[in-house]
Design an enzyme around this catalytic site. Structure first.
Site, PDB file in Angstrom:
ATOM      1  N   LYS A   1      20.556  11.227  45.970  1.00 51.08           N
ATOM      2  CA  LYS A   1      21.680  10.601  45.259  1.00 51.08           C
ATOM      3  C   LYS A   1      22.868  11.557  45.248  1.00 51.08           C
ATOM      4  O   LYS A   1      22.704  12.781  45.344  1.00 51.08           O
ATOM      5  CB  LYS A   1      21.277  10.178  43.849  1.00 51.08           C
TER       6      LYS A   1
ATOM      7  N   LYS B   1      12.783  18.598  38.777  1.00 50.24           N
ATOM      8  CA  LYS B   1      13.653  19.775  38.645  1.00 50.24           C
ATOM      9  C   LYS B   1      12.848  21.050  38.473  1.00 50.24           C
ATOM     10  O   LYS B   1      13.206  22.086  39.026  1.00 50.24           O
ATOM     11  CB  LYS B   1      14.633  19.603  37.482  1.00 50.24           C
TER      12      LYS B   1
ATOM     13  N   LYS C   1      26.579  15.780  41.199  1.00 53.85           N
ATOM     14  CA  LYS C   1      27.675  16.730  40.987  1.00 53.85           C
ATOM     15  C   LYS C   1      27.222  18.174  41.081  1.00 53.85           C
ATOM     16  O   LYS C   1      28.023  19.058  41.329  1.00 53.85           O
ATOM     17  CB  LYS C   1      28.394  16.468  39.664  1.00 53.85           C
TER      18      LYS C   1
HETATM   19  P1  TYM Z   1      24.636  12.511  34.454  1.00 50.18           P
HETATM   20  O1  TYM Z   1      25.781  13.369  34.109  1.00 50.18           O
HETATM   21  O2  TYM Z   1      23.649  13.008  35.443  1.00 50.18           O
HETATM   22  O3  TYM Z   1      25.171  11.144  34.952  1.00 50.18           O
HETATM   23  C1  TYM Z   1      26.096  10.374  34.195  1.00 50.18           C
HETATM   24  C2  TYM Z   1      25.952   8.903  34.573  1.00 50.18           C
HETATM   25  O4  TYM Z   1      26.237   8.725  35.950  1.00 50.18           O
HETATM   26  C3  TYM Z   1      25.160   8.055  36.587  1.00 50.18           C
HETATM   27  N1  TYM Z   1      25.040   8.604  37.944  1.00 50.18           N
HETATM   28  C4  TYM Z   1      25.104   7.844  39.046  1.00 50.18           C
HETATM   29  N2  TYM Z   1      25.255   6.524  39.228  1.00 50.18           N
HETATM   30  C5  TYM Z   1      25.274   6.089  40.499  1.00 50.18           C
HETATM   31  N3  TYM Z   1      25.146   6.879  41.577  1.00 50.18           N
HETATM   32  C6  TYM Z   1      24.992   8.213  41.430  1.00 50.18           C
HETATM   33  N4  TYM Z   1      24.900   8.976  42.509  1.00 50.18           N
HETATM   34  C7  TYM Z   1      24.973   8.746  40.123  1.00 50.18           C
HETATM   35  N5  TYM Z   1      24.836  10.004  39.641  1.00 50.18           N
HETATM   36  C8  TYM Z   1      24.880   9.876  38.299  1.00 50.18           C
HETATM   37  C9  TYM Z   1      23.937   8.409  35.742  1.00 50.18           C
HETATM   38  O5  TYM Z   1      22.911   7.461  35.889  1.00 50.18           O
HETATM   39  C10 TYM Z   1      24.528   8.395  34.352  1.00 50.18           C
HETATM   40  O6  TYM Z   1      24.589   7.075  33.832  1.00 50.18           O
HETATM   41  N6  TYM Z   1      21.396  13.046  30.698  1.00 50.18           N
HETATM   42  C11 TYM Z   1      22.546  12.252  31.123  1.00 50.18           C
HETATM   43  C12 TYM Z   1      23.649  12.256  30.120  1.00 50.18           C
HETATM   44  C13 TYM Z   1      23.186  11.991  28.744  1.00 50.18           C
HETATM   45  C14 TYM Z   1      22.987  10.746  28.147  1.00 50.18           C
HETATM   46  C15 TYM Z   1      22.574  11.005  26.845  1.00 50.18           C
HETATM   47  C16 TYM Z   1      23.125   9.478  28.606  1.00 50.18           C
HETATM   48  C17 TYM Z   1      22.909  12.915  27.824  1.00 50.18           C
HETATM   49  N7  TYM Z   1      22.528  12.329  26.655  1.00 50.18           N
HETATM   50  C18 TYM Z   1      22.303   9.993  25.964  1.00 50.18           C
HETATM   51  C19 TYM Z   1      22.824   8.433  27.728  1.00 50.18           C
HETATM   52  C20 TYM Z   1      22.436   8.695  26.422  1.00 50.18           C
HETATM   53  C21 TYM Z   1      23.069  12.835  32.424  1.00 50.18           C
HETATM   54  O7  TYM Z   1      22.833  13.955  32.748  1.00 50.18           O
HETATM   55  O8  TYM Z   1      23.888  12.034  33.126  1.00 50.18           O
END
Ligand code: TYM
Length: 325
Positions: free
Chosen positions: A193, A108, A196
């Site tokens: 991937k 990033k 969003k």
């Molecule tokens: P985030 O919002 O990027 O994604 C949330 C969850 O969705 C999964 N994910 C996907 N799975 C399959 N295909 C995709 N294209 C795809 N895009 C996203 C991600 O692997 C994730 O499980 N930093 C984290 C959120 C977070 C968090 C935490 C998670 C903040 N603090 C503590 C666990 C524990 C995030 O940005 O997820």
């Protein structure tokens, strides 16, 4: 046993978030599990405060609409005082080198530099906030996609180090990576991937997209000129992604999904119907919740109170052991 995970309101929830994470959280949820909307993580690059607020609310509604128990969800910023405090303690436990090794940060920050936009310090430190999220709640299992596994590893390292240096305050967590549908790719560029916050949403299916829009996006999904209906992720990434989406929606093994279609067009039709039916109940229930402001406010306040109560003794112990409380 506590499972814990989150989703960041950097955009509307995608089919990737739903199939790779949210749906599983809902179906495998046990009483002690906890899921949250990580709105503080949405501040690590330029953002619009009003939009962040709206997205956090929509994501909270998505989680409940997907079937997660309302008592098991919360919005991260409702715990800001506790998380801010614990993040500092953990930053004092983490080495610069460890934080600098985070692949997501490297990717990033490189991208931002190419775009000549400033890289915020919070982009660098946010895995430590993520560790605070996890350790505050005493989570032992953190279900995340591959992209987040390294961050959970960091939380694990920090928990061990703190416990070893100052005394036991934290449960040592581990990442659990879901086996199938773990990574849904962008329909317009299957090498990326489905994200969003992608600039161009042509290949991103959102949970709240109306059926017509889903249909148009899937019809335009990039495939190949081989005309061969087989699951070959390396040679035919676009087609493999469609097959994986279909497999995830229908519950069939991915290798069995390719048979029975005469053309890519037919496959796309089937994917469209499966995605529309998969997302319809979630979209409709989300809309109902968003329309019922009082109910959603109540769910949010209760989730925050429960999560905060649950983490209070761990923060108190960490402060005491670290000599600052
Ligand atoms: P985030 O919002 O990027 O994604 C949330 C969850 O969705 C999964 N994910 C996907 N799975 C399959 N295909 C995709 N294209 C795809 N895009 C996203 C991600 O692997 C994730 O499980 N930093 C984290 C959120 C977070 C968090 C935490 C998670 C903040 N603090 C503590 C666990 C524990 C995030 O940005 O997820």
């Amino acid at each position: 046993m506590t499972r814990f995970s989150g989703v960041t309101p950097s955009g509307n929830a995608t089919l990737g978030n739903y199939l790779g994470a949210i749906r599983r959280w809902a179906s495998e949820g046990r009483p002690g599990d906890l899921y949250f909307v990580s709105d503080l993580h949405g501040m690590t690059s330029a953002y619009n405060p009003q939009r962040l607020r709206v997205l956090a609310r929509e994501l909270l509604a998505n989680l409940v609409a997907s079937g997660i128990e309302p008592d098991q969800v919360f919005v991260q910023s409702d715990l800001l005082p506790q998380l801010g405090a614990l993040t500092w303690i953990l930053e004092c436990t983490c080495s610069f080198g460890e934080a600098a090794r985070m692949t997501q940060f490297k990717e990033k920050s490189n991208r931002r530099e190419l775009e000549a936009t400033p890289v915020r310090v919070s982009l660098f430190t946010y895995p430590v906030l993520m560790a605070a999220d996890i350790l505050l709640q005493g989570a032992d299992e953190v279900p995340v996609g591959e992209d987040q596994a390294q961050h959970v590893e960091l939380a694990r390292t920090l928990a061990r180090r703190f416990n070893g240096a100052y005394g036991d305050a934290f449960v040592v967590p581990r990442a659990v990576t879901p086996p199938a549908g773990a990574r849904i790719m962008d329909l317009a560029d299957p090498s990326r991937k489905m994200d969003k916050s992608a600039r161009d949403a042509a290949g991103v299916l959102f949970v709240m997209d109306e059926p017509d829009l889903l249909r148009r996006k899937i019809r335009r999904a990039v495939t190949d000129g081989l005309g061969r209906l087989e699951y070959r992720p390396a040679e035919q990434p676009g087609l493999a992604n469609l097959l994986e989406i279909l497999a995830a929606c229908t519950g069939k093994p991915v290798r069995e999904t390719a048979g029975g279609f005469g053309s890519y067009g037919e496959l796309k039709e089937a994917v469209t119907e499966a995605v529309i039916e998969e997302l319809r109940p979630v979209r409709e229930r989300t809309q109902e919740l968003l329309a019922d402001t009082a109910e959603l406010d109540r769910i949010r306040a209760r989730g925050a109170a429960l999560a905060s109560e649950r983490g209070a003794h761990r923060l108190a112990a960490a402060r005491r052991l670290a000599g600052v409380g």
